[in-house]
Design an enzyme around this catalytic site. Structure first.
Site, PDB file in Angstrom:
ATOM      1  N   GLY A  25       1.358  -2.572   0.707  1.00  0.00           N
ATOM      2  CA  GLY A  25       1.832  -3.509  -0.303  1.00  0.00           C
ATOM      3  C   GLY A  25       0.784  -3.850  -1.334  1.00  0.00           C
ATOM      4  O   GLY A  25      -0.204  -3.134  -1.494  1.00  0.00           O
ATOM      5  N   HIS A  34       0.007  -1.198  -6.852  1.00  0.00           N
ATOM      6  CA  HIS A  34      -0.573  -0.990  -8.179  1.00  0.00           C
ATOM      7  C   HIS A  34      -0.206   0.414  -8.654  1.00  0.00           C
ATOM      8  O   HIS A  34       0.551   1.132  -7.987  1.00  0.00           O
ATOM      9  CB  HIS A  34      -2.087  -1.208  -8.158  1.00  0.00           C
ATOM     10  N   HIS A  74      -0.390   3.381  -6.195  1.00  0.00           N
ATOM     11  CA  HIS A  74       0.751   3.520  -5.286  1.00  0.00           C
ATOM     12  C   HIS A  74       1.967   4.102  -6.002  1.00  0.00           C
ATOM     13  O   HIS A  74       2.654   4.987  -5.482  1.00  0.00           O
ATOM     14  CB  HIS A  74       1.153   2.154  -4.722  1.00  0.00           C
ATOM     15  N   ASP A 123      -8.507   7.467  -0.432  1.00  0.00           N
ATOM     16  CA  ASP A 123      -8.696   7.425   1.020  1.00  0.00           C
ATOM     17  C   ASP A 123      -8.750   8.849   1.568  1.00  0.00           C
ATOM     18  O   ASP A 123      -8.004   9.219   2.471  1.00  0.00           O
ATOM     19  CB  ASP A 123      -7.562   6.638   1.660  1.00  0.00           C
TER      20      ASP A 123
END
Length: 282
Positions: free
Chosen positions: A31, A34, A37, A151
């Site tokens: 969640g 931004h 995402h 990531d």
């Protein structure tokens, strides 16, 4: 856009989609969405029939002194962004739904590459990531799943357990999305004051300086790392967690950049820990 809150609801939804012959794409998130995402959602939208996003702040990937309670939560705002992006369904469970009483099964990836970078700094983190992603893939019956390059180590871990456990899903890594300033988009950027946000630019700036040296012919890992270290250390607000250069995706130690490699850094600006990386094509 459907909002699914229980495991039974998402299982029923994905069952119906599969029965209709749909290709399902999954975008797991915590969640506070931004542009990074939303780029994952748009990428998924281009290659699947149904996009399922998850919004779940996963407690088992946070350490005891990390920011689980403070992690930004803004589900209504997230839903507006997801709907505008064309997401078909969002899975938003409570922790007790994902980890009910008696839960005792975890996915643990034991390779040395999990003990480096964020894995070395955050013991148990990837056990939590691997467990929740396995559950989400299974619940969504996903054909494809999408994760961000920011990531990158997480993507390596996910690809490893997906292959080892023969999970029939395609894992896609989407390039980092940055603000105009160069700062990598992150939900944790909201923690930064104006001064800290300016100081945080040292992450992308140091990586770009090393990338330029690489483009100009420098291949020695120690020299490239020193460029990054010197630049970060010139910023008084920055405290280095790690600066590393490894082969990619194996994350093995190297002396010279010969093949595909990753320059990865983690830096604390004030109380906020930020990560960034650049992948080099050797």
């Amino acid at each position: 856009m459907k909002i699914l809150r229980t495991q039974d609801e998402i299982k029923q939804y994905s069952k119906e989609m599969k029965k209709a012959g749909k290709v399902i794409g999954l975008v797991p998130t915590m969640g506070a969405l931004h542009e990074g995402h939303l780029t994952l959602m748009r990428t998924a939208r281009q290659s699947v029939d149904v996009v399922i996003a998850s919004v779940f702040v996963n407690p088992v990937q946070f350490g005891p002194n990390e920011d689980f309670d403070a992690y930004p939560r803004q589900f209504e705002e997230d839903c507006k962004k997801l709907e505008e992006t064309g997401v078909d369904a969002v899975f938003h469970p409570e922790p007790s739904e994902m980890y009910p009483e008696g839960f005792c099964t975890y996915v643990n990836v034991e390779g040395d590459f999990t003990k480096k970078l964020c894995g070395g700094q955050r013991p148990g983190h990837f056990r939590g990531v691997a467990t929740v992603v396995t559950k989400l893939i299974n619940l969504a019956r996903a054909d494809k799943a999408y994760f961000g390059q920011k990531d990158a180590q997480q993507v390596c871990v996910i690809r490893r357990f997906v292959e080892d456990l023969a999970i029939p899903v395609e894992i896609n890594m989407v390039p980092i999305v940055r603000e105009e300033s160069g700062l990598a988009r992150s939900s944790r950027n909201v923690y930064l004051s104006k001064e800290e946000k300016t100081a945080a630019l040292v992450l992308s700036r140091s990586l770009n300086m090393a990338k330029k040296a690489f483009d100009d012919g420098e291949r020695n890992v120690d020299k490239l790392k020193q460029i990054i270290l010197d630049e970060i250390n010139s910023e008084p607000m920055a405290v280095i967690d790690y600066v590393e250069i490894y082969s990619f995706p194996a994350l093995e130690e190297i002396d010279e950049v010969m093949g595909e490699s990753i320059m990865a850094i983690a830096v604390k600006i004030g109380k906020t820990r930020l990560i960034d990386n650049v992948i080099l094509e050797g």
